[in-house]
Design a protein around this motif. Structure first.
Motif, PDB file in Angstrom:
ATOM      1  N   ILE A 279       0.827  -1.214   0.000  1.00 46.77           N
ATOM      2  CA  ILE A 279       0.000   0.000   0.000  1.00 46.77           C
ATOM      3  C   ILE A 279       0.855   1.255   0.000  1.00 46.77           C
ATOM      4  O   ILE A 279       0.616   2.198  -0.766  1.00 46.77           O
ATOM      5  CB  ILE A 279      -0.966  -0.010   1.201  1.00 46.77           C
ATOM      6  N   SER A 413      -5.227  -1.724  -2.159  1.00 48.20           N
ATOM      7  CA  SER A 413      -4.085  -0.830  -2.360  1.00 48.20           C
ATOM      8  C   SER A 413      -4.389   0.223  -3.426  1.00 48.20           C
ATOM      9  O   SER A 413      -3.965   1.380  -3.313  1.00 48.20           O
ATOM     10  CB  SER A 413      -2.832  -1.632  -2.746  1.00 48.20           C
ATOM     11  N   SER A 417      -4.264   4.179  -2.452  1.00 50.16           N
ATOM     12  CA  SER A 417      -3.263   4.968  -3.178  1.00 50.16           C
ATOM     13  C   SER A 417      -3.907   6.064  -4.018  1.00 50.16           C
ATOM     14  O   SER A 417      -3.393   7.187  -4.092  1.00 50.16           O
ATOM     15  CB  SER A 417      -2.404   4.056  -4.052  1.00 50.16           C
TER      16      SER A 417
END
Length: 497
Positions: A279, A413, A417
């Motif tokens: 991540i 992730s 992000s």
């Protein structure tokens, strides 16, 4: 018959089934991602063709009179123009990402439960319909309807990356994982390279700006047809795959046909340190990628005095180079693993470092670079050439840890992000109080470079490629059930107290 080669990996021999249906799968998925990224990036250029500041605010009828059915359907010129202010245009661009972020984590669950084939076919079909209908929706319903269409496209495209990762988790054996993933995710770079010039070409043609959306709608429809007829969720479901290729894939990943769909072990995933390393690395990469797309063109315009939109070569060259180097880094990382030169974990960390460290150094160099277009363009090419190596690092790492839940982990992730990266233009905008001040641009580049370097450091310290014990909980239960009673510890045995 598929040729079989043997590769030496440590003390064991690995069968390589040669070119096969797993490569066909990846070529189709590459096409899907190329179309998706072209469609995603077309709106900014399309707005140039759709707007005209010389007409009244919001007016779309000036110079446009309906003359027959074809003209009413906007299939023949002239086409309507709009005078939308900057806030409306930014809203239309941002609306795609509202939908994209909303469905990220649910998309991972959908891919896990129903498989990548159904999910990707549905996503590209809806994208096809929304794109083809968008011109008429815009004219007859105003910019509000355009926003609705873009939100719908964002919702469906949120399913693409988790779907791709889920498919790779079922089709990409360890010894080819880097190359197969690079084949698929190369669509991110090539979609941008082809998308921007193609959008400009179509808008200047007799098809006009409505032709842009119809073109990408047709491409999306073609992708949906290819997925439905040629893509399969697992090797066992493919009707034409050879026994050798199926055995080669399943021996490495484990057969999944016939197994009950297990619930996602959310607690175990969220307690795994490797997931958090991914991540953090994904945040650094997404922030840098957003900064390169959104801020560097303005830097080239305001500081270097170059109209980046008018020069297609300067726009496309760094990303074209990135697409080519993508294949080198993927081959290199697979070679390190197959030859047993480095462990899988260390190979991923090396690939990630080769992507993020040069990118960070390159941005620092950009802050100090002279106002010379050749120097600046060379630095940008080097940044993009190395940056793609991180795809063979953290981006493949989900599959290493858990092939069965790779799509779910990617959705997590990708969601986190992109949430963080969405603040990149806002924060950089606070820094750039004067866009003509080169020192302020230097501060923005320093911030992005720091995120690259820190994210990579976290990944190097905490990253791992060891397959998680929760990847296949059903096998764990079977093993426990098959242990003889005499081998199981007695709970009431006083000697164990």
């Amino acid at each position: 018959m598929t040729a079989i080669k043997e590769l030496k990996h440590g003390d064991e021999k690995v069968k390589d089934a040669g070119w096969g249906y797993r490569h066909q799968q990846c070529v189709i998925l590459f096409w899907v991602l190329t179309v998706a990224y072209s469609m995603r990036s077309c709106m900014g250029v399309s707005l140039v063709a759709m707007t005209d500041d010389n007409i009244d605010q919001g007016n779309s009828t000036e110079g446009f009179k309906v003359n027959g059915v074809l003209n009413a359907l906007m299939l023949v010129p002239p086409y309507p123009k709009f005078n939308w202010d900057k806030k409306i245009q930014d809203t239309m661009i941002a609306s795609f990402f509202w939908g994209y972020m909303l469905l990220q984590i649910p998309a991972g669950q959908l891919a896990h439960r129903f498989g990548a084939r159904y999910l990707l076919t549905g996503a590209m079909t809806i994208n096809c319909l929304m794109s083809i209908l968008l011109p008429m929706a815009t004219y007859y319903g105003g910019w509000y309807c355009t926003v609705v269409c873009r939100v719908a496209q964002g919702l469906t495209q949120a399913c693409i990356v988790p779907g791709l990762h889920t498919s790779l988790g079922k089709w990409a054996p360890l010894h080819e994982r880097g190359r197969l993933a690079a084949m698929v995710y190369g669509g991110q770079a090539l979609g941008t390279v082809f998308g921007l010039p193609m959008t400009g070409f179509i808008s200047a043609s007799p098809m006009g700006w409505p032709g842009i959306f119809r073109f990408y709608g047709i491409m999306s429809g073609m992708a949906a047809v290819l997925i439905w007829f040629l893509v399969y969720d697992t090797p066992a479901q493919h009707p034409k795959i050879s026994a050798a290729e199926r055995e080669y894939i399943e021996d490495d990943l484990g057969a999944s046909e016939g197994k009950k769909k297990m619930p996602v072990p959310w607690k175990k995933i969220l307690r795994h340190k490797g997931v958090y390393a991914i991540i953090v690395a994904h945040i650094g990469q997404a922030w840098g990628h957003t900064a390169l797309y959104s801020e560097v063109p303005a830097f080239m315009d305001k500081i270097m005095g170059v109209n980046i939109k008018a020069n297609g070569l300067l726009t496309a060259l760094p990303f074209l180079v990135m697409w080519f180097t993508n294949f080198f880094f993927s081959w290199f990382t697979d070679w390190l693993i197959v030859k047993n030169i480095m462990s899988v974990t260390n190979t991923r960390k090396l690939a990630n470092s080769l992507g993020m460290v040069p990118a960070g150094i390159g941005l620092i160099a950009l802050a100090f670079a002279p106002r010379n277009i050749y120097v600046v363009e060379t630095i940008l090419i080097l940044i993009c050439a190395f940056k793609i190596s991180a795809h063979s690092g953290f981006q493949v790492n989900h599959i290493d840890i858990s092939p069965n839940y790779a799509g779910t982990m990617m959705s997590i992730s990708n969601f986190v992000s992109n949430i963080v990266a969405s603040f990149s233009p806002i924060i950089i905008g606070f820094i750039l109080t004067d866009v003509s001040d080169k020192s302020l641009w230097g501060q923005a580049f320093f911030l992005t470079a720091a995120l690259y370097l820190v994210a990579n450091l976290v990944y190097v310290i905490f990253g791992t490629s060891e397959k998680a014990d929760w990847n296949d909980p059903e096998e764990e239960e079977d093993i426990e059930e098959n242990v003889p009673m005499m081998d199981k510890p007695e709970k009431n045995d006083k000697t164990n107290q």
